[in-house]
Design a protein around this motif. Structure first.
Motif, PDB file in Angstrom:
ATOM      1  N   ARG A  23      -4.923 -22.514 -67.678  1.00  0.00           N
ATOM      2  CA  ARG A  23      -5.512 -23.767 -67.213  1.00  0.00           C
ATOM      3  C   ARG A  23      -4.351 -24.658 -66.790  1.00  0.00           C
ATOM      4  O   ARG A  23      -3.408 -24.834 -67.525  1.00  0.00           O
ATOM      5  N   ARG A  24      -4.444 -25.188 -65.591  1.00  0.00           N
ATOM      6  CA  ARG A  24      -3.360 -26.052 -65.118  1.00  0.00           C
ATOM      7  C   ARG A  24      -3.924 -27.246 -64.374  1.00  0.00           C
ATOM      8  O   ARG A  24      -5.039 -27.189 -63.851  1.00  0.00           O
ATOM      9  N   PHE A  25      -3.148 -28.301 -64.361  1.00  0.00           N
ATOM     10  CA  PHE A  25      -3.579 -29.524 -63.699  1.00  0.00           C
ATOM     11  C   PHE A  25      -3.177 -29.470 -62.235  1.00  0.00           C
ATOM     12  O   PHE A  25      -2.004 -29.281 -61.903  1.00  0.00           O
ATOM     13  N   ASP A  26      -4.144 -29.629 -61.336  1.00  0.00           N
ATOM     14  CA  ASP A  26      -3.905 -29.635 -59.898  1.00  0.00           C
ATOM     15  C   ASP A  26      -3.787 -31.092 -59.451  1.00  0.00           C
ATOM     16  O   ASP A  26      -4.769 -31.839 -59.459  1.00  0.00           O
ATOM     17  N   ARG A  27      -2.583 -31.477 -59.060  1.00  0.00           N
ATOM     18  CA  ARG A  27      -2.334 -32.873 -58.681  1.00  0.00           C
ATOM     19  C   ARG A  27      -3.082 -33.274 -57.410  1.00  0.00           C
ATOM     20  O   ARG A  27      -3.409 -34.441 -57.234  1.00  0.00           O
ATOM     21  N   GLN A  58      -6.571 -33.811 -58.704  1.00  0.00           N
ATOM     22  CA  GLN A  58      -6.532 -34.604 -59.935  1.00  0.00           C
ATOM     23  C   GLN A  58      -7.514 -34.090 -60.984  1.00  0.00           C
ATOM     24  O   GLN A  58      -8.249 -34.858 -61.604  1.00  0.00           O
ATOM     25  N   ASP A  59      -7.503 -32.766 -61.167  1.00  0.00           N
ATOM     26  CA  ASP A  59      -8.403 -32.167 -62.147  1.00  0.00           C
ATOM     27  C   ASP A  59      -7.791 -30.861 -62.648  1.00  0.00           C
ATOM     28  O   ASP A  59      -6.916 -30.283 -62.011  1.00  0.00           O
ATOM     29  N   TRP A  60      -8.268 -30.402 -63.799  1.00  0.00           N
ATOM     30  CA  TRP A  60      -7.836 -29.132 -64.353  1.00  0.00           C
ATOM     31  C   TRP A  60      -8.563 -28.003 -63.635  1.00  0.00           C
ATOM     32  O   TRP A  60      -9.768 -28.086 -63.390  1.00  0.00           O
ATOM     33  N   ASP A  98      -8.865 -23.467 -63.191  1.00  0.00           N
ATOM     34  CA  ASP A  98      -8.566 -22.170 -63.788  1.00  0.00           C
ATOM     35  C   ASP A  98      -7.525 -21.456 -62.950  1.00  0.00           C
ATOM     36  O   ASP A  98      -7.594 -21.455 -61.723  1.00  0.00           O
TER      37      ASP A  98
END
Length: 139
Positions: free
Chosen positions: A37-41, A44-46, A48
């Protein structure tokens, strides 16, 4: 001898299977999926990311504890000896399986709460100090 130890947090994605061998040894196994799980800038949301599947084998006392405590869909943390097993299908196709011979398996407390059942003092062996009954955690 050197071995590769690995700890994986993920979700049980198959039914728990149990097997008792003629020697009396017990094995419980299941398939585990761990997903990044990573944060996509940009959004602006987590989101998969990549996922990995691992076949988990549990032996003896651990096998019993896992069999009575876990079900498909549970989030768990598994620690054990990691290895890659190569095998061939009936049609001769080469396959590879990521596997862990588990030393410890427990619920991931980021996803649930548990109540731990401990053996009473009378159930502990005086010679070894080991419990004569399993310690079981229930979700």
């Amino acid at each position: 001898m050197f071995e590769t130890s690995l700890t994986v947090a993920g979700k049980v994605v198959t039914e728990i299977t149990r097997h008792t061998f003629p020697s009396g040894d017990r094995k419980t196994s299941f398939r585990l999926m761990a997903r990044e799980r990573r944060f996509d800038r940009e959004v602006q949301d987590w989101i998969d990311g990549d996922k990995v599947f691992v076949h988990v084998n549990c032996w003896r006392r651990l096998a019993e504890g896992v069999a009575v405590s876990l079900v498909k869909g549970d989030n768990v943390v598994v620690t054990g000896r990691f290895y890659v097993r190569e095998y061939f299908t009936d049609s001769g196709e080469r396959r590879i399986s990521n596997e862990i011979d588990a030393r410890s398996v427990g619920p991931d407390l980021a996803w649930c709460t548990v109540s731990v059942e401990r053996p009473s003092p009378g159930l502990v062996s005086a010679s070894t100090g080991a419990a004569t009954e399993e310690v079981v955690a229930a979700a």
